[in-house]
Design a protein around this motif. Structure first.
Motif, mmCIF file in Angstrom:
data_model
loop_
_atom_site.group_PDB
_atom_site.id
_atom_site.type_symbol
_atom_site.label_atom_id
_atom_site.label_comp_id
_atom_site.label_asym_id
_atom_site.label_seq_id
_atom_site.Cartn_x
_atom_site.Cartn_y
_atom_site.Cartn_z
ATOM 1 N N MET A 84 -87.543 -70.482 47.477
ATOM 2 C CA MET A 84 -86.335 -69.812 47.983
ATOM 3 C C MET A 84 -86.697 -68.647 48.887
ATOM 4 S SD MET A 84 -83.651 -71.378 47.314
ATOM 5 C CE MET A 84 -84.494 -72.908 47.524
ATOM 6 N N TYR A 106 -85.335 -68.382 52.655
ATOM 7 C CA TYR A 106 -84.363 -67.358 53.071
ATOM 8 C C TYR A 106 -84.973 -66.175 53.825
ATOM 9 C CZ TYR A 106 -80.349 -69.491 50.819
ATOM 10 O OH TYR A 106 -79.316 -70.343 50.510
ATOM 11 N N TYR A 138 -77.557 -63.541 56.829
ATOM 12 C CA TYR A 138 -76.868 -64.447 55.897
ATOM 13 C C TYR A 138 -75.358 -64.157 55.839
ATOM 14 C CZ TYR A 138 -75.588 -66.802 51.550
ATOM 15 O OH TYR A 138 -74.970 -67.594 50.622
ATOM 16 N N ARG A 180 -65.612 -69.256 47.634
ATOM 17 C CA ARG A 180 -66.045 -68.055 46.905
ATOM 18 C C ARG A 180 -64.864 -67.173 46.506
ATOM 19 N NH1 ARG A 180 -71.013 -65.854 50.498
ATOM 20 N NH2 ARG A 180 -69.397 -65.967 52.080
ATOM 21 N N GLY A 194 -78.187 -66.861 41.189
ATOM 22 C CA GLY A 194 -78.248 -67.216 42.614
ATOM 23 C C GLY A 194 -77.251 -66.358 43.374
ATOM 24 N N ALA A 195 -77.247 -65.072 43.037
ATOM 25 C CA ALA A 195 -76.218 -64.143 43.558
ATOM 26 C C ALA A 195 -76.396 -63.846 45.038
ATOM 27 C CB ALA A 195 -76.263 -62.841 42.771
ATOM 28 N N GLY A 196 -77.586 -64.126 45.576
ATOM 29 C CA GLY A 196 -77.814 -63.902 47.004
ATOM 30 C C GLY A 196 -77.652 -62.439 47.369
ATOM 31 N N ASP A 219 -81.586 -63.579 41.349
ATOM 32 C CA ASP A 219 -81.885 -64.463 42.475
ATOM 33 C C ASP A 219 -83.390 -64.693 42.588
ATOM 34 O OD1 ASP A 219 -79.969 -65.436 44.956
ATOM 35 O OD2 ASP A 219 -82.099 -65.443 45.451
ATOM 36 N N ALA A 220 -83.734 -65.875 43.119
ATOM 37 C CA ALA A 220 -85.138 -66.255 43.265
ATOM 38 C C ALA A 220 -85.734 -65.725 44.569
ATOM 39 C CB ALA A 220 -85.268 -67.783 43.216
ATOM 40 N N MET A 251 -83.257 -61.928 49.835
ATOM 41 C CA MET A 251 -81.812 -61.901 49.587
ATOM 42 C C MET A 251 -81.465 -60.717 48.671
ATOM 43 S SD MET A 251 -80.323 -64.420 51.210
ATOM 44 C CE MET A 251 -79.006 -65.387 50.489
ATOM 45 N N ALA A 310 -85.633 -63.473 39.598
ATOM 46 C CA ALA A 310 -86.024 -64.444 38.563
ATOM 47 C C ALA A 310 -85.411 -65.808 38.855
ATOM 48 C CB ALA A 310 -85.554 -63.961 37.192
ATOM 49 N N ASP A 311 -85.909 -66.790 38.121
ATOM 50 C CA ASP A 311 -85.410 -68.162 38.205
ATOM 51 C C ASP A 311 -84.182 -68.288 37.278
ATOM 52 O OD1 ASP A 311 -84.979 -70.876 38.023
ATOM 53 O OD2 ASP A 311 -87.021 -71.375 37.406
ATOM 54 N N ALA A 312 -83.120 -68.857 37.819
ATOM 55 C CA ALA A 312 -81.862 -68.964 37.066
ATOM 56 C C ALA A 312 -81.995 -69.845 35.824
ATOM 57 C CB ALA A 312 -80.770 -69.524 37.969
ATOM 58 N N SER A 314 -72.380 -69.343 42.342
ATOM 59 C CA SER A 314 -71.600 -69.521 43.570
ATOM 60 C C SER A 314 -72.500 -70.149 44.636
ATOM 61 C CB SER A 314 -71.067 -68.159 44.039
ATOM 62 O OG SER A 314 -70.603 -68.240 45.363
ATOM 63 N N TYR A 315 -72.285 -71.388 44.932
ATOM 64 C CA TYR A 315 -73.089 -72.145 45.898
ATOM 65 C C TYR A 315 -74.584 -72.029 45.571
ATOM 66 C CZ TYR A 315 -68.785 -72.833 48.368
ATOM 67 O OH TYR A 315 -67.508 -73.219 48.683
ATOM 68 N N MET A 348 -78.690 -75.725 44.904
ATOM 69 C CA MET A 348 -80.035 -75.377 45.384
ATOM 70 C C MET A 348 -81.050 -75.346 44.241
ATOM 71 S SD MET A 348 -79.528 -72.688 48.482
ATOM 72 C CE MET A 348 -80.930 -73.296 49.405
HETATM 73 C C1 SAM Z 1 -76.342 -70.578 49.235
HETATM 74 S S1 SAM Z 1 -76.990 -69.129 48.511
HETATM 75 C C2 SAM Z 1 -75.544 -68.494 47.655
HETATM 76 C C3 SAM Z 1 -75.619 -67.016 47.489
HETATM 77 C C4 SAM Z 1 -74.378 -66.379 46.889
HETATM 78 N N1 SAM Z 1 -74.152 -66.806 45.537
HETATM 79 C C5 SAM Z 1 -73.163 -66.660 47.739
HETATM 80 O O1 SAM Z 1 -72.208 -67.275 47.246
HETATM 81 O O2 SAM Z 1 -73.160 -66.249 48.899
HETATM 82 C C6 SAM Z 1 -77.954 -69.757 47.145
HETATM 83 C C7 SAM Z 1 -78.731 -68.649 46.433
HETATM 84 O O3 SAM Z 1 -79.300 -69.205 45.246
HETATM 85 C C8 SAM Z 1 -80.605 -68.688 45.094
HETATM 86 N N2 SAM Z 1 -81.372 -69.613 44.243
HETATM 87 C C9 SAM Z 1 -81.716 -70.896 44.504
HETATM 88 N N3 SAM Z 1 -82.423 -71.417 43.478
HETATM 89 C C10 SAM Z 1 -82.504 -70.441 42.539
HETATM 90 C C11 SAM Z 1 -83.092 -70.359 41.254
HETATM 91 N N4 SAM Z 1 -83.745 -71.406 40.695
HETATM 92 N N5 SAM Z 1 -82.995 -69.204 40.565
HETATM 93 C C12 SAM Z 1 -82.329 -68.135 41.091
HETATM 94 N N6 SAM Z 1 -81.753 -68.155 42.308
HETATM 95 C C13 SAM Z 1 -81.831 -69.289 43.028
HETATM 96 C C14 SAM Z 1 -81.131 -68.607 46.524
HETATM 97 O O4 SAM Z 1 -82.232 -67.736 46.635
HETATM 98 C C15 SAM Z 1 -79.888 -68.106 47.255
HETATM 99 O O5 SAM Z 1 -79.827 -66.716 47.306
#
Ligand code: SAM
Length: 259
Positions: A27, A31, A38, A51, A70-72, A95-96, A100, A121-123, A139-140, A144
């Motif tokens: 990730m 990103y 973004y 969202r 995955g809060a971005g 978030d990973a 971001m 961290a990993d979700a 959220s989205y 991923m």
């Molecule tokens: C499309 S973005 C969405 C960000 C935010 N939630 C939004 O709605 O705008 C996906 C996010 O998920 C994070 N992500 C993807 N895989 C992940 C994982 N295994 N653990 C934590 N975060 C993760 C990415 O780094 C990215 O910031």
């Protein structure tokens, strides 16, 4: 958004890069080049259409701990509004991608959100140290996470009984979806997974059925919304579910009835 940043994001989407074996490596490599742009590229409801509906509908109570996986860049939390955000005892943004999270931390600091912290961290693994969560959000992000089963099961294990999960994302239907879920045309079921898969976003017909299987449905909406530069509309959903008071064990752990 400036034309230069817009072109940079479009070029990155045409020729994406996601290297590494761990989610945090993958990730971050995906990103890092465009994290600064973004929010501008996705301003309003552009691309990530659902969202507002998700964060606007989350049932929050005073003293809740909300974990946003995955809060971005923390725009979701922005959509809660001041009053609902202040209700929470604690909000944890996981978030990973460090790039971001840097944008997220900047936003948290500028807004003076004292109850919001960020975690790299990993979700599928992060577990808050202070007991069960009240609300968990994706959220989205689920599309991923290759191990999305693991992410949902992990979220279920973190929630208190009666706790809430909120998910919004892209999806496609099965050819023969279960009752209550819309059926998408064959071209949608074929085109969108390939289109988004190029950018490490893996649309699935199984996310919604699995969420409905593990949680009691509180709210479900399915809609079609435009994608930048494309005339077609892509399917999104919003799911809000409640952890059953006595959550069943993971299906794989259920005792076998056969003798
Ligand atoms: C499309 S973005 C969405 C960000 C935010 N939630 C939004 O709605 O705008 C996906 C996010 O998920 C994070 N992500 C993807 N895989 C992940 C994982 N295994 N653990 C934590 N975060 C993760 C990415 O780094 C990215 O910031």
């Amino acid at each position: 958004m400036g034309i230069r940043s817009e072109l940079q994001v479009v070029r990155h989407m045409l020729f994406p890069r996601a290297r590494g074996t761990r989610p945090t490596e993958r990730m971050e490599s995906y990103y890092a080049p465009t994290a600064h742009a973004y929010d501008a590229f996705r301003a309003g409801d552009r691309l990530l259409h659902a969202r507002g509906a998700l964060y606007g509908r989350l049932p929050l109570r005073e003293g809740d701990h909300l974990v946003d996986f995955g809060a971005g860049t923390a725009t979701g939390i922005e959509r809660l509004g001041d009053e609902r955000r202040r209700l929470c005892r604690r909000i944890t943004l996981v978030d990973a991608s460090e790039s971001m999270l840097r944008v997220a931390r900047d936003r948290v600091e500028r807004r003076g959100w004292h109850n919001v912290t960020t975690v790299h961290a990993d979700a599928t693994r992060h577990r808050p140290s202070d007991g069960p969560a009240d609300v968990v959000v994706f959220s989205y992000a689920l599309t991923m996470i290759p191990d999305w089963f693991g992410a949902i099961d992990h979220a279920l294990s973190l929630l208190r009984p009666g706790g809430v999960i909120g998910v919004c994302d892209f999806h496609v239907s099965a050819k023969h979806p279960p009752a209550g879920l819309v059926r998408h045309a064959a071209w949608q079921r074929l085109l969108w997974p390939v289109w988004f898969g190029h950018n490490n976003v893996f649309l699935s017909a199984d996310h919604l059925p699995y969420l409905r299987h593990r949680f009691e449905t509180v709210h479900l909406e399915q809609c079609l919304a435009p994608v930048p530069y494309v005339r077609a509309r892509v399917p999104h959903y919003v799911f809000i579910g409640r952890k059953p008071a006595a959550a069943s064990p993971h299906p794989a752990e259920e005792p076998c009835a056969c003798s």
